[in-house]
Design a protein around this motif. Structure first.
Motif, PDB file in Angstrom:
ATOM      1  N   VAL A  61      -2.543  -3.250  -6.436  1.00 58.37           N
ATOM      2  CA  VAL A  61      -2.365  -3.818  -5.105  1.00 58.37           C
ATOM      3  C   VAL A  61      -3.470  -3.396  -4.160  1.00 58.37           C
ATOM      4  O   VAL A  61      -3.946  -4.189  -3.366  1.00 58.37           O
ATOM      5  CB  VAL A  61      -0.989  -3.418  -4.532  1.00 58.37           C
ATOM      6  CG1 VAL A  61      -0.841  -3.876  -3.108  1.00 58.37           C
ATOM      7  CG2 VAL A  61       0.116  -3.979  -5.391  1.00 58.37           C
ATOM      8  N   LYS A  62      -3.905  -2.146  -4.224  1.00 53.72           N
ATOM      9  CA  LYS A  62      -4.868  -1.651  -3.243  1.00 53.72           C
ATOM     10  C   LYS A  62      -6.121  -2.501  -3.169  1.00 53.72           C
ATOM     11  O   LYS A  62      -6.526  -2.910  -2.092  1.00 53.72           O
ATOM     12  CB  LYS A  62      -5.227  -0.200  -3.540  1.00 53.72           C
ATOM     13  CG  LYS A  62      -4.131   0.760  -3.190  1.00 53.72           C
ATOM     14  CD  LYS A  62      -4.585   2.184  -3.321  1.00 53.72           C
ATOM     15  CE  LYS A  62      -3.430   3.113  -2.969  1.00 53.72           C
ATOM     16  NZ  LYS A  62      -3.821   4.493  -3.001  1.00 53.72           N
ATOM     17  N   ASP A 136       3.883  -7.049  -1.060  1.00 54.83           N
ATOM     18  CA  ASP A 136       4.987  -7.818  -1.608  1.00 54.83           C
ATOM     19  C   ASP A 136       4.746  -9.315  -1.453  1.00 54.83           C
ATOM     20  O   ASP A 136       3.877  -9.745  -0.712  1.00 54.83           O
ATOM     21  CB  ASP A 136       6.297  -7.425  -0.934  1.00 54.83           C
ATOM     22  CG  ASP A 136       6.188  -7.340   0.580  1.00 54.83           C
ATOM     23  OD1 ASP A 136       5.220  -7.872   1.157  1.00 54.83           O
ATOM     24  OD2 ASP A 136       7.062  -6.726   1.199  1.00 54.83           O
ATOM     25  N   SER A 137       5.549 -10.063  -2.193  1.00 55.53           N
ATOM     26  CA  SER A 137       5.433 -11.506  -2.147  1.00 55.53           C
ATOM     27  C   SER A 137       6.785 -12.171  -1.901  1.00 55.53           C
ATOM     28  O   SER A 137       6.850 -13.198  -1.263  1.00 55.53           O
ATOM     29  CB  SER A 137       4.830 -12.008  -3.452  1.00 55.53           C
ATOM     30  OG  SER A 137       4.705 -13.392  -3.446  1.00 55.53           O
ATOM     31  N   PHE A 151       9.947  -7.842  -4.358  1.00 52.57           N
ATOM     32  CA  PHE A 151       9.181  -8.165  -5.558  1.00 52.57           C
ATOM     33  C   PHE A 151       7.715  -8.054  -5.175  1.00 52.57           C
ATOM     34  O   PHE A 151       7.254  -8.774  -4.288  1.00 52.57           O
ATOM     35  CB  PHE A 151       9.492  -9.582  -6.043  1.00 52.57           C
ATOM     36  CG  PHE A 151      10.923  -9.759  -6.452  1.00 52.57           C
ATOM     37  CD1 PHE A 151      11.313  -9.557  -7.762  1.00 52.57           C
ATOM     38  CD2 PHE A 151      11.883 -10.120  -5.516  1.00 52.57           C
ATOM     39  CE1 PHE A 151      12.641  -9.720  -8.136  1.00 52.57           C
ATOM     40  CE2 PHE A 151      13.201 -10.284  -5.871  1.00 52.57           C
ATOM     41  CZ  PHE A 151      13.585 -10.081  -7.186  1.00 52.57           C
ATOM     42  N   GLU A 152       7.011  -7.138  -5.827  1.00 55.91           N
ATOM     43  CA  GLU A 152       5.604  -6.972  -5.523  1.00 55.91           C
ATOM     44  C   GLU A 152       4.871  -8.247  -5.897  1.00 55.91           C
ATOM     45  O   GLU A 152       5.326  -9.026  -6.727  1.00 55.91           O
ATOM     46  CB  GLU A 152       5.055  -5.753  -6.246  1.00 55.91           C
ATOM     47  CG  GLU A 152       5.666  -4.474  -5.676  1.00 55.91           C
ATOM     48  CD  GLU A 152       5.336  -3.230  -6.472  1.00 55.91           C
ATOM     49  OE1 GLU A 152       4.746  -3.337  -7.554  1.00 55.91           O
ATOM     50  OE2 GLU A 152       5.679  -2.150  -5.987  1.00 55.91           O
ATOM     51  N   TYR A 153       3.718  -8.456  -5.288  1.00 51.20           N
ATOM     52  CA  TYR A 153       3.079  -9.759  -5.362  1.00 51.20           C
ATOM     53  C   TYR A 153       2.805 -10.249  -6.772  1.00 51.20           C
ATOM     54  O   TYR A 153       2.904 -11.435  -7.055  1.00 51.20           O
ATOM     55  CB  TYR A 153       1.806  -9.792  -4.505  1.00 51.20           C
ATOM     56  CG  TYR A 153       0.597  -9.154  -5.137  1.00 51.20           C
ATOM     57  CD1 TYR A 153      -0.270  -9.906  -5.919  1.00 51.20           C
ATOM     58  CD2 TYR A 153       0.322  -7.814  -4.946  1.00 51.20           C
ATOM     59  CE1 TYR A 153      -1.381  -9.336  -6.504  1.00 51.20           C
ATOM     60  CE2 TYR A 153      -0.786  -7.244  -5.527  1.00 51.20           C
ATOM     61  CZ  TYR A 153      -1.641  -8.006  -6.300  1.00 51.20           C
ATOM     62  OH  TYR A 153      -2.728  -7.437  -6.873  1.00 51.20           O
ATOM     63  N   TYR A 154       2.484  -9.381  -7.700  1.00 52.49           N
ATOM     64  CA  TYR A 154       2.155  -9.858  -9.046  1.00 52.49           C
ATOM     65  C   TYR A 154       3.398 -10.136  -9.891  1.00 52.49           C
ATOM     66  O   TYR A 154       3.284 -10.576 -11.020  1.00 52.49           O
ATOM     67  CB  TYR A 154       1.212  -8.897  -9.769  1.00 52.49           C
ATOM     68  CG  TYR A 154       1.630  -7.449  -9.724  1.00 52.49           C
ATOM     69  CD1 TYR A 154       2.535  -6.941 -10.641  1.00 52.49           C
ATOM     70  CD2 TYR A 154       1.132  -6.603  -8.748  1.00 52.49           C
ATOM     71  CE1 TYR A 154       2.931  -5.619 -10.597  1.00 52.49           C
ATOM     72  CE2 TYR A 154       1.521  -5.279  -8.699  1.00 52.49           C
ATOM     73  CZ  TYR A 154       2.413  -4.797  -9.624  1.00 52.49           C
ATOM     74  OH  TYR A 154       2.811  -3.491  -9.569  1.00 52.49           O
ATOM     75  N   PHE A 160       2.893 -16.631  -8.228  1.00 56.37           N
ATOM     76  CA  PHE A 160       2.798 -17.604  -9.317  1.00 56.37           C
ATOM     77  C   PHE A 160       2.455 -18.985  -8.757  1.00 56.37           C
ATOM     78  O   PHE A 160       1.577 -19.685  -9.258  1.00 56.37           O
ATOM     79  CB  PHE A 160       4.118 -17.646 -10.091  1.00 56.37           C
ATOM     80  CG  PHE A 160       4.162 -18.706 -11.152  1.00 56.37           C
ATOM     81  CD1 PHE A 160       3.519 -18.524 -12.369  1.00 56.37           C
ATOM     82  CD2 PHE A 160       4.837 -19.884 -10.917  1.00 56.37           C
ATOM     83  CE1 PHE A 160       3.556 -19.513 -13.353  1.00 56.37           C
ATOM     84  CE2 PHE A 160       4.889 -20.880 -11.897  1.00 56.37           C
ATOM     85  CZ  PHE A 160       4.240 -20.692 -13.107  1.00 56.37           C
ATOM     86  N   TYR A 161       3.143 -19.388  -7.700  1.00 55.25           N
ATOM     87  CA  TYR A 161       2.898 -20.682  -7.072  1.00 55.25           C
ATOM     88  C   TYR A 161       1.452 -20.786  -6.584  1.00 55.25           C
ATOM     89  O   TYR A 161       0.780 -21.804  -6.808  1.00 55.25           O
ATOM     90  CB  TYR A 161       3.872 -20.893  -5.902  1.00 55.25           C
ATOM     91  CG  TYR A 161       3.584 -22.140  -5.110  1.00 55.25           C
ATOM     92  CD1 TYR A 161       4.049 -23.376  -5.538  1.00 55.25           C
ATOM     93  CD2 TYR A 161       2.840 -22.077  -3.939  1.00 55.25           C
ATOM     94  CE1 TYR A 161       3.784 -24.528  -4.805  1.00 55.25           C
ATOM     95  CE2 TYR A 161       2.563 -23.226  -3.212  1.00 55.25           C
ATOM     96  CZ  TYR A 161       3.033 -24.442  -3.643  1.00 55.25           C
ATOM     97  OH  TYR A 161       2.759 -25.569  -2.929  1.00 55.25           O
TER      98      TYR A 161
END
Length: 173
Positions: A61-62, A136-137, A151-154, A160-161
């Motif tokens: 993430v960083k 986060d996403s 839910f973390e972004y990955y 995904f979208y």
């Protein structure tokens, strides 16, 4: 709520302080900035590159968030306090009485708040989904706008979208 892109005609207006949006919202509500108790900046620089609320560190993430933070809050430089920067910009707009209380809140909490506070009913829960906020996403919120699940972004449908539409040839942002 009015994004600056509505006035500049530039998608997301990433490098523009939202001066016209601020003016529009104040005029629409028929108030001045001195009537505002708290001004919230919808990006918390303390959370960029931090561990998730569940305590898991997100090493990937960083690096990714350095880019996201730079794009999303371009008017706030790393070497400047975001609150001082916003106050300076507001003063340059020659608005009367900048609010005494200015806070930074998480990107997704700002989305949840704008939906919950504008809803014609009292929501029991909220969900925010986008490409990503600070780390986060997708976030689930309770009725008090407290996180119940992140839910973390990955690991998120929002991420995904974003990659799906990029694969189809659409530009992100």
């Amino acid at each position: 709520i009015a994004e600056e892109e509505r006035f500049t005609h530039e998608k997301h207006a990433l490098e523009t302080f939202p001066e016209e949006s601020i003016r529009f919202v104040l005029e629409d509500a028929d108030i001045s900035l001195s009537d505002v108790d708290v001004l919230a900046i919808g990006r918390d620089p303390d959370l960029v590159g931090s561990a998730s609320p569940e305590g898991k560190t997100a090493p990937r993430v960083k690096n990714a968030l350095k880019t996201v933070a730079r794009e999303a809050i371009d008017f706030i430089r790393e070497d400047e306090d975001p609150i001082e920067k916003v106050v300076s910009k507001l003063e340059s707009m020659q608005v009367d009485d900048v609010p005494d209380q200015i806070e930074t809140i998480s990107h997704h909490r700002s989305h949840a708040a704008s939906a919950a506070y504008c809803a014609p009913f009292d929501p029991e829960a909220s969900i925010t989904i986008d490409a990503r906020g600070e780390y986060d996403s997708t976030v689930l919120w309770d009725q008090n706008l407290e996180r119940t699940r992140t839910f973390e972004y990955y690991n998120s449908i929002g991420y995904f979208y974003t990659h799906g539409v990029q694969y189809l040839g659409y530009r992100y942002g």
